[in-house]
Design an enzyme around this catalytic site. Structure first.
Site, PDB file in Angstrom:
ATOM      1  CG  LEU A 133      26.749  97.383 -33.425  1.00  0.00           C
ATOM      2  CD1 LEU A 133      26.013  96.168 -33.946  1.00  0.00           C
ATOM      3  CD2 LEU A 133      28.091  96.931 -32.885  1.00  0.00           C
TER       4      LEU A 133
ATOM      5  CE  LYS B 101      20.257  93.688 -39.405  1.00  0.00           C
ATOM      6  NZ  LYS B 101      20.662  95.076 -39.305  1.00  0.00           N
TER       7      LYS B 101
ATOM      8  CE  LYS C   6      27.634  84.385 -26.220  1.00  0.00           C
ATOM      9  NZ  LYS C   6      26.571  85.389 -26.224  1.00  0.00           N
TER      10      LYS C   6
ATOM     11  CB  THR D 261      19.053  96.112 -21.802  1.00  0.00           C
ATOM     12  OG1 THR D 261      19.279  96.523 -23.161  1.00  0.00           O
ATOM     13  CG2 THR D 261      20.184  96.611 -20.930  1.00  0.00           C
TER      14      THR D 261
ATOM     15  CG  ASN E 182      16.882 101.849 -31.773  1.00  0.00           C
ATOM     16  OD1 ASN E 182      17.544 102.076 -32.778  1.00  0.00           O
ATOM     17  ND2 ASN E 182      17.216 100.918 -30.904  1.00  0.00           N
TER      18      ASN E 182
ATOM     19  CB  CYS F  94      17.764  96.713 -31.169  1.00  0.00           C
ATOM     20  SG  CYS F  94      19.415  96.164 -30.655  1.00  0.00           S
TER      21      CYS F  94
HETATM   22  P1  NAD Z   1      23.645  89.628 -26.546  1.00  0.00           P
HETATM   23  O1  NAD Z   1      22.578  88.922 -25.813  1.00  0.00           O
HETATM   24  O2  NAD Z   1      24.121  89.136 -27.860  1.00  0.00           O
HETATM   25  O3  NAD Z   1      24.946  89.737 -25.613  1.00  0.00           O
HETATM   26  C1  NAD Z   1      24.910  89.982 -24.248  1.00  0.00           C
HETATM   27  C2  NAD Z   1      26.101  89.266 -23.608  1.00  0.00           C
HETATM   28  O4  NAD Z   1      26.214  89.661 -22.246  1.00  0.00           O
HETATM   29  C3  NAD Z   1      25.965  87.742 -23.601  1.00  0.00           C
HETATM   30  O5  NAD Z   1      27.119  87.161 -24.164  1.00  0.00           O
HETATM   31  C4  NAD Z   1      25.820  87.390 -22.114  1.00  0.00           C
HETATM   32  O6  NAD Z   1      26.372  86.129 -21.775  1.00  0.00           O
HETATM   33  C5  NAD Z   1      26.594  88.526 -21.482  1.00  0.00           C
HETATM   34  N1  NAD Z   1      26.269  88.781 -20.084  1.00  0.00           N
HETATM   35  C6  NAD Z   1      25.078  88.710 -19.451  1.00  0.00           C
HETATM   36  N2  NAD Z   1      25.212  89.043 -18.158  1.00  0.00           N
HETATM   37  C7  NAD Z   1      26.520  89.342 -17.973  1.00  0.00           C
HETATM   38  C8  NAD Z   1      27.275  89.784 -16.847  1.00  0.00           C
HETATM   39  N3  NAD Z   1      26.697  89.995 -15.667  1.00  0.00           N
HETATM   40  N4  NAD Z   1      28.576  89.992 -17.021  1.00  0.00           N
HETATM   41  C9  NAD Z   1      29.183  89.785 -18.214  1.00  0.00           C
HETATM   42  N5  NAD Z   1      28.517  89.385 -19.305  1.00  0.00           N
HETATM   43  C10 NAD Z   1      27.193  89.169 -19.185  1.00  0.00           C
HETATM   44  O7  NAD Z   1      23.135  91.135 -26.667  1.00  0.00           O
HETATM   45  P2  NAD Z   1      23.575  92.247 -27.746  1.00  0.00           P
HETATM   46  O8  NAD Z   1      22.741  92.139 -28.957  1.00  0.00           O
HETATM   47  O9  NAD Z   1      25.045  92.249 -27.869  1.00  0.00           O
HETATM   48  O10 NAD Z   1      23.095  93.572 -26.996  1.00  0.00           O
HETATM   49  C11 NAD Z   1      23.763  94.085 -25.874  1.00  0.00           C
HETATM   50  C12 NAD Z   1      23.251  95.486 -25.610  1.00  0.00           C
HETATM   51  O11 NAD Z   1      23.582  96.321 -26.708  1.00  0.00           O
HETATM   52  C13 NAD Z   1      21.733  95.597 -25.465  1.00  0.00           C
HETATM   53  O12 NAD Z   1      21.429  96.602 -24.547  1.00  0.00           O
HETATM   54  C14 NAD Z   1      21.283  96.011 -26.854  1.00  0.00           C
HETATM   55  O13 NAD Z   1      20.056  96.684 -26.826  1.00  0.00           O
HETATM   56  C15 NAD Z   1      22.427  96.937 -27.232  1.00  0.00           C
HETATM   57  N6  NAD Z   1      22.642  97.079 -28.676  1.00  0.00           N
HETATM   58  C16 NAD Z   1      22.668  95.977 -29.473  1.00  0.00           C
HETATM   59  C17 NAD Z   1      22.871  96.130 -30.843  1.00  0.00           C
HETATM   60  C18 NAD Z   1      22.841  94.953 -31.764  1.00  0.00           C
HETATM   61  O14 NAD Z   1      22.793  95.150 -32.975  1.00  0.00           O
HETATM   62  N7  NAD Z   1      22.852  93.718 -31.280  1.00  0.00           N
HETATM   63  C19 NAD Z   1      23.065  97.408 -31.384  1.00  0.00           C
HETATM   64  C20 NAD Z   1      23.090  98.503 -30.529  1.00  0.00           C
HETATM   65  C21 NAD Z   1      22.870  98.336 -29.174  1.00  0.00           C
END
Ligand code: NAD
Length: 459
Positions: free
Chosen positions: A176, A349, A57, A108, A234, A286
């Site tokens: 977001l 979506k 990545k 998470t 949420n 989420c």
């Molecule tokens: P995602 O799975 O797309 O991204 C998570 C990233 O973290 C991955 O690239 C993974 O390789 C990396 N990762 C895992 N362990 C790691 C570590 N120890 N050190 C460094 N990197 C590590 O997830 P996401 O959708 O981006 O969501 C991340 C958080 O944000 C979650 O808690 C989610 O609930 C929250 N969130 C997401 C959105 C959304 O629209 N996707 C919106 C608001 C909040």
């Protein structure tokens, strides 16, 4: 696109210029949230280092490729890389040395076999970072977490960082929406800062100075409240969707029309029409896992009853998927064995390639398990869907995928599916039968073209 115009407005205007207090930022976890945050912050003028444990990545991002579908983001990544302000690494040591403010954006997800959130990624990221923090710094949680996490991580950071209590923790929940992530990051409707000291608030204000300068409301609160804001928001949105879908169930039993009902309710300002759209319900990375984790955490804290309704919200949402499968089966004459079904949509979506807990794929895969031959088509999520559901067939566009179909089912309301010409599709299918899982089509137009049209909550 508005988002890019705004970014161009502010790019070049260095944040905090003149006061000498421009923090250097790291973003730990460069997925949907973290990559967007890192790129946008660099475009806003900060020096940013993105960190992830996935070297593939990091390589793609550093090479100018956004590893997921998000409108407007590839252009901003190119711009951020060109500016020299954005870099990527897998080294926590480098991150700790570089950054003043460290944003934690790792996943998470729901734990296997439990409704609780899996905190191993957050714990590991914070531990790995803290181990190298040798000077004053602020660690800012952005991931969605169970209430109480920030207090626990404060201790973890203090006990792990060589700089000890010089390192503070804050919480800045993220709101977001995928598909609008750039605009939501550059122009959020509010910023929430959960802080334990005036210094932490100062750091956050400096880290968001260009956004705050656009009159973005800032709510400063304690760590616990900041964590709760995200899950409360949420939960509310999920409840509103399931509320109208519960009304759809009642309409199905009574012969009412839930779309007319929703329209009439929406005129009431106190209710409002947003998130009051009946259909196949919510999914994604989420809402489903967040309401489950919230209910689970509330039970742990002895206040499970206060949010017990979230279990029903989840139940209503799951029943919409089952009901959509039923509609397809009814249209197929009661037995899906050997029936050719074209599924329009795989992403949870439109304008996203995210298939985490996607209602569309859930329905498609259930139809397959019941004996149907399912061909899925999606403008962005096909590759992700193919990896997780190799048992399904995949098409390249709606018309070719629908060729010879006995039933078509619309599962994700992409604009290009909304715009399908019922005559053109009618010419290629075996039978003109469609289930509209998203109330995205005009029933009059489709019925006039000779289609049997069914939709959730409508006669
Ligand atoms: P995602 O799975 O797309 O991204 C998570 C990233 O973290 C991955 O690239 C993974 O390789 C990396 N990762 C895992 N362990 C790691 C570590 N120890 N050190 C460094 N990197 C590590 O997830 P996401 O959708 O981006 O969501 C991340 C958080 O944000 C979650 O808690 C989610 O609930 C929250 N969130 C997401 C959105 C959304 O629209 N996707 C919106 C608001 C909040």
């Amino acid at each position: 696109m508005a988002a890019i115009t705004f970014a161009e407005d502010v790019a070049g205007a260095r944040p905090g210029e003149g006061d000498g207090a421009v923090p250097r930022l790291t973003v730990i976890g460069t997925g949907y949230l973290g990559a967007t945050h890192a790129i946008c912050m660099a475009v806003l003028g900060f020096d940013v280092l993105g960190v992830d444990v996935d070297p593939g990545k990091i390589e793609r991002l550093a090479g100018g490729e956004v590893p997921f579908f998000e409108p407007g983001l590839p252009e901003l990544l190119a711009k951020a890389l060109d500016s020299g302000r954005l870099r990527f690494t897998t080294s926590f040591e480098e991150a700790a040395e570089f950054g003043d403010v460290h944003f934690i954006c790792v996943g998470t997800p729901q734990q296997r076999g439990s409704d609780a959130a899996d905190m191993t990624y957050v714990d590991s990221a914070v531990t790995e970072l803290a181990r190298h923090l040798r000077r004053r710094a602020l660690v800012v949680g952005k991931s969605t977490v169970p209430v109480g996490t920030a207090a626990r991580l404060t201790e973890l950071v203090r006990n792990t960082a060589p700089a000890g209590s010089e390192v503070e923790l804050a919480w800045n929940p993220e709101f977001l929406r995928e598909g609008y992530a750039v605009d939501d990051t550059l122009r959020p409707d509010r910023l929430v800062f959960g802080t334990a000291s005036a210094w932490a608030e100062e750091q956050l204000r400096a880290a968001f100075a260009p956004v705050i300068a656009r009159d973005t409301p800032v709510v400063v609160t304690d760590l616990t409240t900041a964590e709760l804001v995200k899950v409360a928001a949420n939960s509310f949105l999920a409840t509103k969707i399931s509320y109208i879908n519960a009304m759809a169930e009642v309409c199905e039993a009574t012969g009412g029309d839930v779309t007319g009902l929703a329209e009439a309710l929406a005129y009431d300002d106190r209710i409002g029409g947003r998130f009051l759209k009946p259909g196949l319900g919510f999914g994604g990375g989420c809402l489903p896992k967040d309401i489950r984790a919230f209910a689970h955490r509330a039970e742990e804290l002895g206040v499970g009853q206060a949010v017990a309704f979230l279990r029903e919200v989840d139940g209503i949402n799951k029943r919409r998927r089952a009901r959509t499968v039923d509609l397809v089966r009814e249209m197929a004459g009661g037995d899906l064995t050997g029936v050719r079904v074209t599924a329009l949509g795989a992403a949870f979506k439109p304008n996203s390639d995210d298939i985490r807990d996607a209602p569309a794929l859930d329905v498609a895969s259930t139809l397959h398990q019941l004996g149907a031959h399912v061909t899925v088509v999606d403008p962005a999520a096909t590759e992700n869907a193919r990896r997780s559901h190799p048992e399904l067939s995949y098409g390249t566009d709606a018309l070719s995928a629908a060729t010879g179909a006995d039933v078509v089912v619309l599962l994700t309301e992409w604009t290009e599916f909304r715009q399908i010409d019922p005559e053109a599709m009618g010419a290629v299918v075996a039978s003109r039968r469609i289930v509209d899982g998203r109330h995205a089509l005009d029933p009059v137009q489709w019925r006039t073209a000779g289609w049997e049209y069914r939709a959730l909550g409508r006669p």
